[in-house]
Each structure stands twice: as C-alpha cells, then as structure tokens.
Design a protein around this motif. Structure first.
Motif, PDB file in Angstrom:
ATOM      1  N   LEU A   1      55.586 123.503  23.196  1.00  0.00           N
ATOM      2  CA  LEU A   1      54.320 122.844  23.522  1.00  0.00           C
ATOM      3  C   LEU A   1      54.529 121.974  24.747  1.00  0.00           C
ATOM      4  CD1 LEU A   1      52.967 121.659  20.041  1.00  0.00           C
ATOM      5  CD2 LEU A   1      52.333 123.694  21.336  1.00  0.00           C
ATOM      6  N   GLY A   2      53.578 122.031  25.660  1.00  0.00           N
ATOM      7  CA  GLY A   2      53.650 121.228  26.868  1.00  0.00           C
ATOM      8  C   GLY A   2      52.364 120.452  27.073  1.00  0.00           C
ATOM      9  N   PHE A   3      52.531 119.208  27.488  1.00  0.00           N
ATOM     10  CA  PHE A   3      51.398 118.341  27.799  1.00  0.00           C
ATOM     11  C   PHE A   3      51.693 117.666  29.128  1.00  0.00           C
ATOM     12  CE2 PHE A   3      51.698 118.686  23.197  1.00  0.00           C
ATOM     13  CZ  PHE A   3      50.426 119.102  22.862  1.00  0.00           C
TER      14      PHE A   3
ATOM     15  N   THR B   1      55.991 124.107  11.892  1.00  0.00           N
ATOM     16  CA  THR B   1      55.376 122.999  11.159  1.00  0.00           C
ATOM     17  C   THR B   1      55.214 121.773  12.046  1.00  0.00           C
ATOM     18  OG1 THR B   1      56.392 123.808   9.127  1.00  0.00           O
ATOM     19  CG2 THR B   1      55.577 121.548   9.104  1.00  0.00           C
ATOM     20  N   GLN B   2      56.255 121.443  12.811  1.00  0.00           N
ATOM     21  CA  GLN B   2      56.167 120.299  13.721  1.00  0.00           C
ATOM     22  C   GLN B   2      55.097 120.533  14.780  1.00  0.00           C
ATOM     23  OE1 GLN B   2      60.277 120.427  14.997  1.00  0.00           O
ATOM     24  NE2 GLN B   2      60.666 118.405  14.105  1.00  0.00           N
ATOM     25  N   ALA B   3      55.030 121.741  15.318  1.00  0.00           N
ATOM     26  CA  ALA B   3      54.057 122.068  16.352  1.00  0.00           C
ATOM     27  C   ALA B   3      52.634 121.908  15.828  1.00  0.00           C
ATOM     28  CB  ALA B   3      54.273 123.486  16.863  1.00  0.00           C
ATOM     29  N   GLU B   4      52.410 122.267  14.581  1.00  0.00           N
ATOM     30  CA  GLU B   4      51.080 122.084  13.992  1.00  0.00           C
ATOM     31  C   GLU B   4      50.691 120.610  13.985  1.00  0.00           C
ATOM     32  OE1 GLU B   4      48.660 122.708   9.783  1.00  0.00           O
ATOM     33  OE2 GLU B   4      50.605 123.663  10.027  1.00  0.00           O
TER      34      GLU B   4
ATOM     35  N   SER C   1      39.348 117.317  31.180  1.00  0.00           N
ATOM     36  CA  SER C   1      39.531 118.765  31.058  1.00  0.00           C
ATOM     37  C   SER C   1      40.988 119.145  31.329  1.00  0.00           C
ATOM     38  CB  SER C   1      38.590 119.508  31.999  1.00  0.00           C
ATOM     39  OG  SER C   1      38.828 119.130  33.319  1.00  0.00           O
ATOM     40  N   TYR C   2      41.390 120.252  30.715  1.00  0.00           N
ATOM     41  CA  TYR C   2      42.760 120.735  30.791  1.00  0.00           C
ATOM     42  C   TYR C   2      42.757 122.228  31.108  1.00  0.00           C
ATOM     43  CZ  TYR C   2      44.171 116.497  28.298  1.00  0.00           C
ATOM     44  OH  TYR C   2      44.399 115.195  27.930  1.00  0.00           O
ATOM     45  N   ARG C   3      43.766 122.659  31.828  1.00  0.00           N
ATOM     46  CA  ARG C   3      44.057 124.077  31.980  1.00  0.00           C
ATOM     47  C   ARG C   3      45.056 124.389  30.878  1.00  0.00           C
ATOM     48  NH1 ARG C   3      48.231 126.725  33.932  1.00  0.00           N
ATOM     49  NH2 ARG C   3      49.047 124.876  34.925  1.00  0.00           N
ATOM     50  N   VAL C   4      44.816 125.458  30.141  1.00  0.00           N
ATOM     51  CA  VAL C   4      45.654 125.813  29.000  1.00  0.00           C
ATOM     52  C   VAL C   4      46.292 127.173  29.253  1.00  0.00           C
ATOM     53  CG1 VAL C   4      45.724 126.197  26.509  1.00  0.00           C
ATOM     54  CG2 VAL C   4      44.103 124.553  27.463  1.00  0.00           C
ATOM     55  N   PHE C   5      47.608 127.228  29.102  1.00  0.00           N
ATOM     56  CA  PHE C   5      48.354 128.474  29.231  1.00  0.00           C
ATOM     57  C   PHE C   5      48.924 128.816  27.861  1.00  0.00           C
ATOM     58  CE2 PHE C   5      52.451 130.646  29.829  1.00  0.00           C
ATOM     59  CZ  PHE C   5      52.015 131.782  30.495  1.00  0.00           C
ATOM     60  N   ILE C   6      48.657 130.038  27.383  1.00  0.00           N
ATOM     61  CA  ILE C   6      49.151 130.494  26.083  1.00  0.00           C
ATOM     62  C   ILE C   6      49.954 131.770  26.304  1.00  0.00           C
ATOM     63  CG2 ILE C   6      48.526 131.259  23.761  1.00  0.00           C
ATOM     64  CD1 ILE C   6      45.760 129.870  24.319  1.00  0.00           C
ATOM     65  N   LYS C   7      51.174 131.801  25.774  1.00  0.00           N
ATOM     66  CA  LYS C   7      52.013 132.997  25.872  1.00  0.00           C
ATOM     67  C   LYS C   7      52.365 133.465  24.464  1.00  0.00           C
ATOM     68  CE  LYS C   7      56.402 132.729  27.102  1.00  0.00           C
ATOM     69  NZ  LYS C   7      57.635 132.565  27.894  1.00  0.00           N
TER      70      LYS C   7
ATOM     71  N   ASP D   1      54.315 131.802  21.470  1.00  0.00           N
ATOM     72  CA  ASP D   1      55.606 131.292  21.906  1.00  0.00           C
ATOM     73  C   ASP D   1      55.430 129.977  22.658  1.00  0.00           C
ATOM     74  OD1 ASP D   1      58.553 131.742  22.513  1.00  0.00           O
ATOM     75  OD2 ASP D   1      57.724 131.589  24.543  1.00  0.00           O
ATOM     76  N   THR D   2      54.356 129.867  23.462  1.00  0.00           N
ATOM     77  CA  THR D   2      54.139 128.701  24.323  1.00  0.00           C
ATOM     78  C   THR D   2      52.658 128.361  24.398  1.00  0.00           C
ATOM     79  OG1 THR D   2      55.996 129.386  25.719  1.00  0.00           O
ATOM     80  CG2 THR D   2      54.464 127.797  26.663  1.00  0.00           C
ATOM     81  N   ILE D   3      52.355 127.075  24.323  1.00  0.00           N
ATOM     82  CA  ILE D   3      51.029 126.556  24.662  1.00  0.00           C
ATOM     83  C   ILE D   3      51.257 125.367  25.577  1.00  0.00           C
ATOM     84  CG2 ILE D   3      48.847 125.562  23.879  1.00  0.00           C
ATOM     85  CD1 ILE D   3      49.271 126.855  21.184  1.00  0.00           C
ATOM     86  N   ASP D   4      50.610 125.396  26.734  1.00  0.00           N
ATOM     87  CA  ASP D   4      50.804 124.341  27.723  1.00  0.00           C
ATOM     88  C   ASP D   4      49.448 123.800  28.163  1.00  0.00           C
ATOM     89  OD1 ASP D   4      52.073 122.663  29.507  1.00  0.00           O
ATOM     90  OD2 ASP D   4      52.313 124.202  31.044  1.00  0.00           O
TER      91      ASP D   4
END
Length: 132
Positions: free
Chosen positions: A53-55, A65-68, A108-114, A125-128
C-alpha cells in the motif's frame, strides 16, 4: 471450404477469449465498487498474501489483514465521494493494472492498482494513492 473453416475457427477463438476479458472486467468492477463505497472489507477479498500500500510515495508491504485495517483508516479519514477507473491494461505475463481517480473528503487522488494471477484468480498486489 477454406473460407468456411477460417470463419468457424475465428468464431471459436473469439468465444474462448471472451471469458478472460470478462473476468478481468468483473474483478476490477468489484474493486471499483468497493473503493467507491469505502469498503476495506470488500477490497480485502481480492488481496494476496501480502499487499503493498502506498500513500503519497510512502509505500509499505502488509499482510492482507493489516492492509485491510490500513485501508479502513484511510477511508475513515478520507471518505469517498467518487471513484472512477480511467485506464485498464495487462502485461503479457498476466499482470493486470488499473488507474483511477478518487475524490475524497481531503482532496483527490490518483489510484494505481496492480493485480497478479495467483491460485487461479487475480489478486491485488499493489494499491497506491497519490494526492493530486
């Protein structure tokens, strides 16, 4: 006769490819709905064993579980107003990605999901999230 054979073969190939395209759309559709609703629980159904996860450039790897819980905290602080996918694609290795725009309480955010293929399905695998 050759023309008929070629047409039948083409139709057969298209019919076999349709479920793959539909599966990609279904997975990202469910993830899009979960983010739009601010539901970390619904998103976590698509997590792999670990998730990055990226912010705003600060990236960390978490267990599912932690990511949730991290996403739950993010949504509590930045409740969603809208979320739309802008672009989707896939690599030759089966890695799928999507780029979206998230509008929340704090901007607003740009969101990248892989997503990567694992255990017969696509898993996140990734959410940024990058503040715009």
């Amino acid at each position: 006769m050759k023309r008929l054979f070629f047409r039948v073969l083409t139709v057969l190939c298209l019919a076999l490819a349709a479920p793959v395209v539909n599966a990609q759309g279904d997975t990202f559709g469910a993830v899009r709905s979960a983010i739009r609703n601010g539901s970390s629980r619904a998103i976590s159904q698509y997590f792999g064993g670990t998730v990055e996860l990226g912010f705003d450039g600060d990236k960390q790897s978490y267990s599912a579980t932690q990511a949730e819980f991290v996403l739950k905290d993010f949504f509590a602080k930045n409740s969603p107003a809208t979320f739309e996918l802008v672009h989707q694609g896939a690599s030759n290795e089966g890695i799928q990605y999507a780029i979206g725009k998230y509008a929340g309480k704090s901007g607003s955010y740009r969101v990248f999901i892989k997503m990567k293929p694992a255990q017969g399905s696509q898993q996140i695998d990734t959410i940024d999230f990058t503040h715009e």
